[in-house]
Enzyme design. Structure first.
Site, short mmCIF file in Angstrom:
data_model
loop_
_atom_site.label_atom_id
_atom_site.label_comp_id
_atom_site.label_asym_id
_atom_site.label_seq_id
_atom_site.Cartn_x
_atom_site.Cartn_y
_atom_site.Cartn_z
N ASP A 48 96.16 12.86 -29.85
CA ASP A 48 96.73 12.46 -31.12
C ASP A 48 95.79 12.99 -32.20
O ASP A 48 94.60 13.16 -31.97
CB ASP A 48 96.83 10.93 -31.20
CG ASP A 48 97.43 10.46 -32.50
OD1 ASP A 48 98.45 11.03 -32.94
OD2 ASP A 48 96.88 9.51 -33.09
N ASP A 78 95.76 12.16 -36.11
CA ASP A 78 95.30 11.30 -37.20
C ASP A 78 94.67 10.01 -36.70
O ASP A 78 95.24 9.30 -35.88
CB ASP A 78 96.46 10.99 -38.14
CG ASP A 78 97.02 12.25 -38.77
OD1 ASP A 78 96.25 13.19 -39.01
OD2 ASP A 78 98.24 12.31 -39.02
#
Length: 158
Positions: free
Chosen positions: A12, A14
């Protein structure tokens, strides 16, 4: 028949690989460039961010909003601004621990995949900087309009 296996390492972006929200940061960066009206931008951006956290974000409306300055300024100005964004915002936020984690997975022979809900204009250079093999991100249309190709994600080999 023997099937080959592939080990994937999914990352992932952010608040995981980066200690910030790349989409929010790009918006703030365009604000600093004077590309958007501050009061209007902040009100709309904050409302979309609240919708995102509440689980009721209209992705089509948000992508229209988030890519408006890129469409208005055009591909050349947007690319130039994104290079500065990478130098001033993203690269300084790429912590050694995150880079080392990615390197460990690459050294193990894993296929590196970045998965994000942020659009591909913002995230492609970030994925490249991390050395990802594949990016799954929201795709804008070929004409750089605000419309999404579909609700599916863009899958691109970097």
């Amino acid at each position: 028949m023997k099937l080959e296996t592939m080990n994937l390492a999914l990352f992932d972006l952010d608040h995981t690989l980066l200690p910030l929200d790349s989409d929010q940061s790009w918006g703030e960066f365009t604000l600093s460039l004077g590309w958007v009206d501050e009061a209007t931008f902040r009100a709309q951006n904050d409302a979309f961010y609240a919708d995102y956290h509440a689980g009721c974000l209209d992705i089509h409306d948000y992508v229209r909003f988030a890519t408006q300055s890129v469409r208005i300024k055009g591909p050349s100005a947007a690319a130039s601004a994104h290079r500065r964004f990478m130098d001033q915002v993203i690269r300084p936020a790429m912590h050694p621990a995150a880079l080392e984690l990615v390197k460990q997975h690459r050294d193990m022979g894993d296929t590196l995949v970045m998965v994000t809900a942020t659009n591909e204009f913002v995230t492609t250079p970030i994925a490249e900087a991390f050395g990802m093999d594949v990016l799954l991100a929201v795709e804008r249309s070929e004409e750089h309009t605000s419309e999404l190709q579909s609700l599916a994600y863009l899958v691109c080999r970097l």
